[in-house]
Each structure stands twice: as structure tokens, then as C-alpha cells.
Motif scaffolding. Sequence first.
Motif, PDB file in Angstrom:
ATOM      1  N   GLY A   1       4.611 -16.642 -15.111  1.00  0.00           N
ATOM      2  CA  GLY A   1       3.512 -16.554 -14.463  1.00  0.00           C
ATOM      3  C   GLY A   1       3.648 -15.793 -13.291  1.00  0.00           C
ATOM      4  N   MET A   2       4.474 -16.030 -12.437  1.00  0.00           N
ATOM      5  CA  MET A   2       4.546 -15.110 -11.224  1.00  0.00           C
ATOM      6  C   MET A   2       4.511 -13.576 -11.283  1.00  0.00           C
ATOM      7  N   THR A   3       4.998 -13.354 -12.555  1.00  0.00           N
ATOM      8  CA  THR A   3       5.042 -11.727 -12.630  1.00  0.00           C
ATOM      9  C   THR A   3       3.711 -11.360 -13.005  1.00  0.00           C
ATOM     10  N   LEU A   4       2.872 -12.125 -13.694  1.00  0.00           N
ATOM     11  CA  LEU A   4       1.327 -11.544 -13.884  1.00  0.00           C
ATOM     12  C   LEU A   4       0.708 -11.893 -12.590  1.00  0.00           C
ATOM     13  N   ALA A   5       0.973 -12.825 -11.903  1.00  0.00           N
ATOM     14  CA  ALA A   5       0.143 -13.230 -10.866  1.00  0.00           C
ATOM     15  C   ALA A   5       0.279 -11.913  -9.820  1.00  0.00           C
ATOM     16  N   ALA A   6       1.561 -11.627  -9.565  1.00  0.00           N
ATOM     17  CA  ALA A   6       1.999 -10.620  -8.495  1.00  0.00           C
ATOM     18  C   ALA A   6       1.554  -9.223  -8.767  1.00  0.00           C
ATOM     19  N   PHE A   7       1.252  -8.991 -10.073  1.00  0.00           N
ATOM     20  CA  PHE A   7       0.677  -7.551 -10.058  1.00  0.00           C
ATOM     21  C   PHE A   7      -0.260  -7.098  -9.499  1.00  0.00           C
ATOM     22  N   TYR A   8      -1.403  -7.838  -9.424  1.00  0.00           N
ATOM     23  CA  TYR A   8      -2.674  -7.406  -8.697  1.00  0.00           C
ATOM     24  C   TYR A   8      -2.103  -7.365  -6.915  1.00  0.00           C
ATOM     25  N   PRO A   9      -1.577  -7.976  -6.374  1.00  0.00           N
ATOM     26  CA  PRO A   9      -1.091  -7.760  -5.095  1.00  0.00           C
ATOM     27  C   PRO A   9      -0.336  -6.218  -4.884  1.00  0.00           C
ATOM     28  N   PHE A  10       0.713  -6.003  -5.713  1.00  0.00           N
ATOM     29  CA  PHE A  10       1.512  -5.001  -5.976  1.00  0.00           C
ATOM     30  C   PHE A  10       0.659  -3.723  -6.271  1.00  0.00           C
ATOM     31  N   SER A  11      -0.453  -3.751  -7.092  1.00  0.00           N
ATOM     32  CA  SER A  11      -1.404  -2.597  -7.400  1.00  0.00           C
ATOM     33  C   SER A  11      -2.300  -2.224  -6.169  1.00  0.00           C
ATOM     34  N   GLN A  12      -2.296  -3.173  -5.102  1.00  0.00           N
ATOM     35  CA  GLN A  12      -3.275  -2.712  -4.069  1.00  0.00           C
ATOM     36  C   GLN A  12      -2.201  -1.802  -3.150  1.00  0.00           C
ATOM     37  N   THR A  13      -0.855  -1.554  -3.139  1.00  0.00           N
ATOM     38  CA  THR A  13      -0.104  -0.932  -2.342  1.00  0.00           C
ATOM     39  C   THR A  13      -0.003   0.354  -2.388  1.00  0.00           C
TER      40      THR A  13
ATOM     41  N   GLY B   1      16.796 -11.621  -0.437  1.00  0.00           N
ATOM     42  CA  GLY B   1      15.402 -11.579  -1.054  1.00  0.00           C
ATOM     43  C   GLY B   1      14.441 -12.440  -0.202  1.00  0.00           C
ATOM     44  N   THR B   2      14.990 -13.618   0.502  1.00  0.00           N
ATOM     45  CA  THR B   2      13.895 -14.396   1.229  1.00  0.00           C
ATOM     46  C   THR B   2      13.289 -13.491   2.261  1.00  0.00           C
ATOM     47  N   ILE B   3      14.079 -12.591   2.778  1.00  0.00           N
ATOM     48  CA  ILE B   3      13.668 -11.693   4.160  1.00  0.00           C
ATOM     49  C   ILE B   3      12.623 -10.594   3.683  1.00  0.00           C
ATOM     50  N   LEU B   4      13.130 -10.250   2.485  1.00  0.00           N
ATOM     51  CA  LEU B   4      11.786  -9.223   1.907  1.00  0.00           C
ATOM     52  C   LEU B   4      10.633  -9.804   1.380  1.00  0.00           C
ATOM     53  N   ALA B   5      10.670 -11.081   0.860  1.00  0.00           N
ATOM     54  CA  ALA B   5       9.471 -11.953   0.450  1.00  0.00           C
ATOM     55  C   ALA B   5       8.698 -12.074   1.521  1.00  0.00           C
ATOM     56  N   VAL B   6       9.214 -12.202   2.874  1.00  0.00           N
ATOM     57  CA  VAL B   6       8.394 -12.764   3.984  1.00  0.00           C
ATOM     58  C   VAL B   6       7.813 -11.439   4.772  1.00  0.00           C
TER      59      VAL B   6
ATOM     60  N   TYR C   1       5.181  -5.771  -1.856  1.00  0.00           N
ATOM     61  CA  TYR C   1       6.098  -5.046  -2.597  1.00  0.00           C
ATOM     62  C   TYR C   1       7.358  -5.729  -3.422  1.00  0.00           C
ATOM     63  N   TYR C   2       7.546  -6.825  -3.079  1.00  0.00           N
ATOM     64  CA  TYR C   2       8.641  -7.403  -3.301  1.00  0.00           C
ATOM     65  C   TYR C   2       8.619  -8.381  -4.700  1.00  0.00           C
ATOM     66  N   PHE C   3       7.513  -9.003  -4.866  1.00  0.00           N
ATOM     67  CA  PHE C   3       7.541 -10.012  -5.979  1.00  0.00           C
ATOM     68  C   PHE C   3       7.409  -9.400  -7.215  1.00  0.00           C
ATOM     69  N   PHE C   4       6.497  -8.514  -7.607  1.00  0.00           N
ATOM     70  CA  PHE C   4       6.177  -8.055  -8.889  1.00  0.00           C
ATOM     71  C   PHE C   4       7.382  -7.228  -9.268  1.00  0.00           C
ATOM     72  N   PRO C   5       8.024  -6.225  -8.574  1.00  0.00           N
ATOM     73  CA  PRO C   5       9.231  -5.497  -8.808  1.00  0.00           C
ATOM     74  C   PRO C   5      10.535  -6.429  -8.955  1.00  0.00           C
ATOM     75  N   ALA C   6      10.723  -7.595  -8.138  1.00  0.00           N
ATOM     76  CA  ALA C   6      11.803  -8.332  -8.374  1.00  0.00           C
ATOM     77  C   ALA C   6      11.605  -9.208  -9.486  1.00  0.00           C
ATOM     78  N   THR C   7      10.445  -9.786  -9.831  1.00  0.00           N
ATOM     79  CA  THR C   7      10.306 -10.440 -11.247  1.00  0.00           C
ATOM     80  C   THR C   7      10.702  -9.672 -12.543  1.00  0.00           C
ATOM     81  N   VAL C   8      10.020  -8.515 -12.355  1.00  0.00           N
ATOM     82  CA  VAL C   8      10.505  -7.472 -13.343  1.00  0.00           C
ATOM     83  C   VAL C   8      11.772  -7.080 -13.685  1.00  0.00           C
ATOM     84  N   TRP C   9      12.386  -6.839 -12.468  1.00  0.00           N
ATOM     85  CA  TRP C   9      13.862  -6.764 -12.617  1.00  0.00           C
ATOM     86  C   TRP C   9      14.539  -7.769 -13.083  1.00  0.00           C
ATOM     87  N   TYR C  10      14.274  -9.249 -12.839  1.00  0.00           N
ATOM     88  CA  TYR C  10      14.980 -10.286 -13.187  1.00  0.00           C
ATOM     89  C   TYR C  10      14.637 -10.388 -14.753  1.00  0.00           C
TER      90      TYR C  10
END
Length: 291
Positions: free
Chosen positions: A143-155, A211-216, A221-230
Motif C-alpha cells: 500500500g505504501m508503494t502505491l501511495a508514495a508513487f504520486y509524491p515521487f512523480s512530482q520530483t 533511513g529515518t533521516i532520509l524519510a524526514v 525521493y525516499y519512500f517510493f524508491p525505498a519500498t521498490v528496493w525492498y
Amino acid sequence: MTEPRRTRPNLRRGIIVLPSAFTLGNMFFGVWAMVAAARGDLAWAGWFIIIAGVLDMLDGRIARFTRTGSEFGEQLDSLVDAVSFGVAPALIMYHQFYADAQWSWLLSYIYTSAVILRLARFNVEQTGGARRHFLGLPSTTAGMTLAAFYPFSQTSFFQTYLGTLPWAQIMGAGMLLLGVLMLSHIPYAKFPRVSFSTPQGIFNSVIVIGGTILAVTVPHYYFFPATVWYILYGLGKSVFFGLQERVPDEDPLMDEDPDDPMRDRPMDYDELAPHRFRRTGTHSDASEDSP
């Protein structure tokens, strides 16, 4: 005869309610994400699912730390996860890509069905013990992967280098792949614990803190690539071991985490047993105190 104090029972009830409060907070943000997506605010809809994912991680840890886990809490958590990481991300994808197509909404139905089936299987097969791996991809990650896509697509990086790709088709195939992985038997590692008692614990702590530092600092940039990598790391590791025909010595789903502070806590229910079944004598006491 004085009336017994009621402070401790009241405190106990408050502790029991605490994990469920986090679970209901998870659902609050899941519902809010659906409302935001319906209003066209896909960015905040995505962030609300991320917040729900953080609360979902915390409620389980609080329940284990306070030893207040229960069957009620497990069932409540699964029902809430079906909303926050099943229905809500499926609706975000629908409003982002498929609202104008006649039958593309079936992708949302298939994904949501996979989430519900995955949660039902988890309740039957994998609850009740400390384990370092999930059987199949966790619905929270999907669920987080799908949800994080739109914020990542705006970078700016996405729009410069990836914006011309057919993302409607890619994400449609991704929803189907996520459904397959959730229902698979691929072991996915749980979130590592912060510990400085072992080299592995120190390494895990560095990963968590970084990971926490990057997430904050750079969440877009962090959440979508991180979940895809996982997701790809767990899949690739399973495929590699399968090609190498390597079978682990023990079932990874049943391994206890050596850094779990709850692992060695003593538990003695002897006082709850009827008097005729209680252990008596010095031999029983000595065996309980021995390592």
C-alpha cells in the motif's frame, strides 16, 4: 477492611487500549486518504497512507512491549489494514490513472482482493510468535508503494528522466505484481530493530537511523524508491536461492529475533492455575530459576 486501590487496574486498562488507539489512528488516515483522493489531492492522499503505515508499525511494537497483544487486537489490525493498505491505495491508483477507463477499475478490485486474502492468511498462519520474516509481501509495504508513487512523480528527477514512460501501464502491471507477491511464499524481512549489543544490531541501527533521516529530509525521493528496493530485494534473493537450490537449515519464518528485548522475559502463570495443579517443592523452583 480498607478498599483495595484501583490505580493499577485502571493503568492496566489504559495500557491495553493504547495499541488499539494507534490502530484506529491508522484507519483514520486511511479514510482521510480516500477522501483526499476523491477531492483530487493525490499528494496528501499518499502522505496519509505513509502516516498510516508508521502507525501500523508502532501499534504492533507497543503491543509486544507492553505485553497487551490479543486476538481482538490482531483482528482489528487486519480489518484496519484492509482499509488503509487495500482500499485506499487502490482508490488512489484509480483516481490517478483509471477514472476515465471503463474497466480499468478492475485492477483496483484485484489488488484489494489480494490484500484481504493476504491478511486472512496471515491471521491463520503467522500470528502468535516472534519471527524475523513475513510470508509473502506485507500489505503495508504494498500500500505504501502505491501511495508514495504520486509524491515521487512530482520530483524534478522523475519529470526529467522518467516522466515519458507509460506509467499507467507500468503501475497497472505493478498492482498485479504486488498482488502476486502478497499471496506468494517469498520470505520478506521485518523492519530491523535498533540495537547496539551485537554487530548485526549495530548494522541494523545504522540502516534504520539513516533511513529515518532520509524519510524526514527528502520524503518525496525516499519512500517510493525505498519500498521498490525492498520488494525487488526480497524477490531477487528468493530467486537467487532458488537457482542455487539452497535450503536454509531452519524455517526463517519461525526464527526468533536475538535482539528482541521480549525474547528472554520470564513468564510464570503458576499463580493463575488451580491450587491442586500448582508446582510445589524446591525442585520445581530451582528448575524455573535455572538458565
